[in-house]
Design a protein around this motif. Structure first.
Motif, PDB file in Angstrom:
ATOM      1  N   GLY A  57      17.473  62.648  29.869  1.00 33.62           N
ATOM      2  CA  GLY A  57      18.526  62.641  28.863  1.00 33.62           C
ATOM      3  C   GLY A  57      18.518  63.913  28.046  1.00 33.62           C
ATOM      4  O   GLY A  57      19.542  64.594  27.913  1.00 33.62           O
ATOM      5  N   PHE A  58      17.342  64.268  27.520  1.00 34.00           N
ATOM      6  CA  PHE A  58      17.222  65.505  26.740  1.00 34.00           C
ATOM      7  C   PHE A  58      17.617  66.706  27.593  1.00 34.00           C
ATOM      8  O   PHE A  58      18.350  67.593  27.161  1.00 34.00           O
ATOM      9  CB  PHE A  58      15.772  65.705  26.276  1.00 34.00           C
ATOM     10  N   PHE A  59      17.116  66.706  28.844  1.00 33.77           N
ATOM     11  CA  PHE A  59      17.348  67.840  29.738  1.00 33.77           C
ATOM     12  C   PHE A  59      18.841  68.025  30.006  1.00 33.77           C
ATOM     13  O   PHE A  59      19.386  69.113  29.823  1.00 33.77           O
ATOM     14  CB  PHE A  59      16.574  67.609  31.046  1.00 33.77           C
TER      15      PHE A  59
ATOM     16  N   ALA B 209      20.716  57.896  24.655  1.00 36.75           N
ATOM     17  CA  ALA B 209      20.089  56.631  25.031  1.00 36.75           C
ATOM     18  C   ALA B 209      20.865  55.836  26.068  1.00 36.75           C
ATOM     19  O   ALA B 209      20.269  55.286  26.986  1.00 36.75           O
ATOM     20  CB  ALA B 209      19.872  55.771  23.790  1.00 36.75           C
TER      21      ALA B 209
ATOM     22  N   MET C  90      15.520  58.734  33.509  1.00 37.22           N
ATOM     23  CA  MET C  90      14.442  58.458  32.559  1.00 37.22           C
ATOM     24  C   MET C  90      14.744  59.181  31.251  1.00 37.22           C
ATOM     25  O   MET C  90      15.578  60.082  31.209  1.00 37.22           O
ATOM     26  CB  MET C  90      13.122  58.932  33.140  1.00 37.22           C
ATOM     27  N   PRO C  91      14.044  58.793  30.163  1.00 38.69           N
ATOM     28  CA  PRO C  91      14.327  59.426  28.871  1.00 38.69           C
ATOM     29  C   PRO C  91      14.294  60.946  28.921  1.00 38.69           C
ATOM     30  O   PRO C  91      15.175  61.604  28.360  1.00 38.69           O
ATOM     31  CB  PRO C  91      13.212  58.893  27.984  1.00 38.69           C
ATOM     32  N   ALA C  92      13.324  61.528  29.638  1.00 40.56           N
ATOM     33  CA  ALA C  92      13.208  62.982  29.670  1.00 40.56           C
ATOM     34  C   ALA C  92      14.483  63.618  30.219  1.00 40.56           C
ATOM     35  O   ALA C  92      14.935  64.646  29.731  1.00 40.56           O
ATOM     36  CB  ALA C  92      12.011  63.386  30.514  1.00 40.56           C
TER      37      ALA C  92
END
Lengths: 192, 230
Positions: free
Chosen positions: B179-181, B32, B175-177
């Motif tokens: 972060g996961f990547f 986050a 962007m949030p995506a």
């Protein structure tokens, strides 16, 4: 009415707790392998989020604010949630065994889930009323369930594919989560 | 456990048992707040502070705290230090306080802190717990700093706010995506380097209340057995 709808849709889709705000990632990655457990976990989280919103609001408004102890909200809320979840678990275990067998496994897991503590603190930070807090909790829980259910289906596909060794397991799961999160960005224009 | 050298207790947190990249703990703040390198360091240091203090106090009180109520006691100790650091940041580093936002309060439920309290500080001497807390905290800070740097450089073309004049910026990284990547790629690289097989799923070990959980392992057992049936 419109305001309530806005809070609900925001908590569910545009500000999805898991995919946009990054709260509750551990259960999101841990319990999303199978559709059934994803649904059970989602239901348990929704339930606890709504009830946590319900019981933290009066404690903050009627106890902490009059005493000028607003800064203690993190300590107070986490204790309240922990005690409350424990209580619910005992009550359900005794009174409604059917519900316990469906949700009981997941209840202890969410005592210290950051999505639950997060929703109660966000309610206070945004200055929500009791109704708005409840709606926020409900929307957050439903959004969590939606994300978990969608992701459990994506995941079962990913796990069957042939991917490089270093990417097997958690890395490929995270990249799949990134794509699901990308699709949730499509909702961002919904509330303007 | 006590046979291990003192330097090992400190160094294990950096790579071998890195809390974020190897043990997969504390994923929420990792994803986050790491849109900027400075955020990553700020969050890492705040968590390290809480981790070291709570490890010290819990280790000092480990013989006094009754086993049955240890979790609530740990949580109160941790939440107390979190409130303290919140005040300090609000007073002295307001911009960082605003950027970290709610995740500062959520340090309370960071699995790393409760996990270390439960599995290390409640069983080891004060000095060892201090080293363990410092090492784990540094490992966490290191992981957050790496994440934050990568995301800031690729996503915004800056590093610590300094413009790098890159020809291409990919806003998806902040962007949030992204972060996961980014986290997925970093974990894959770590496992490639250490030549280990990545864990298949985030297990119960990532859950802070795992040790007292009556359904320990069960939630994954359900999904595991299903996986085998398929």
């Amino acid at each position: 009415m419109r305001e309530i709808l806005v809070i609900l849709v925001a908590a569910m889709l545009t500000d999805n707790f898991v995919l946009v705000k990054f709260m509750g990632i551990c259960p999101f990655l841990g319990v999303s392998k199978k559709l059934d457990s994803a649904l059970g976990m989602g239901a348990a989280v929704t339930f606890v989020m709504v009830s946590a919103s319900l019981c933290t609001y009066p404690v903050y408004t009627f106890i902490l604010v009059p005493l000028g102890l607003e800064y203690l909200k993190t300590v107070a809320f986490i204790l309240l949630i922990a005690a409350f979840v424990q209580l619910i678990e005992m009550v359900i275990h005794k009174k409604i065994p059917a519900l316990y067998s469906a949700l009981g496994v997941f209840l202890p897991l969410i005592t210290t889930n950051c999505a639950v503590l997060g929703v109660t603190i966000l309610n206070i930070d945004n200055g929500f009323t009791l109704t708005q807090s409840l709606i926020n909790g409900l929307g957050g829980g439903l959004g969590f369930t939606i994300a978990l259910v969608i992701f459990s289906s994506v995941r079962s596909r990913v796990e069957k594919s042939d991917i490089p060794k270093a990417f097997k397991g958690v890395p490929s799961t995270l990249i799949a989560a990134s794509i699901v999160s990308l699709s949730f960005m499509g909702f961002s224009g919904l509330l303007t | 456990m006590n046979k291990k050298s003192i330097s090992y207790e400190f160094l294990k947190g950096f790579i071998k048992e890195n809390p974020t990249l190897v043990m997969l703990l504390g994923m929420c703040p990792t994803l986050a707040v790491t849109t900027m390198a400075s955020n990553g360091i700020g969050m890492g240091l705040a968590t390290t502070f809480v981790l070291v203090c709570s490890n010290l106090v819990i280790s000092a009180l480990r013989k006094v705290i009754p086993a049955e109520v240890r979790l609530p006691v740990f949580i109160v100790i941790i939440a107390g230090f979190v409130t303290f650091i919140e005040f300090m940041l609000k007073g002295y580093m307001t911009s960082l306080y605003d950027r970290l936002g709610i995740f500062l309060s959520l340090i309370t439920v960071n699995c790393i802190i409760l996990g270390r309290a439960e599995s290390f500080a409640s069983k080891n001497s004060i000095f060892r717990s201090l080293l363990d807390g410092l090492g784990m905290g540094c490992g966490f800070t290191l992981a957050l700093f790496t994440m934050g740097s990568l995301r800031e450089i690729f996503g915004a073309g800056t590093w610590f706010g300094i413009d790098l004049n890159l020809p291409l910026q990919i806003p998806a990284f902040i962007m949030p995506a992204g972060g996961f990547f980014t986290l997925g790629i970093i974990i894959a690289v770590v496992y490639k380097i250490t030549d280990k097989k990545p864990p298949v799923l985030v297990g119960c070990a990532c859950c802070p209340i795992a040790s007292s959980c009556k359904s320990y392992g069960k939630c994954n057992e359900i999904s595991e057995s299903e996986g085998n049936a398929e």
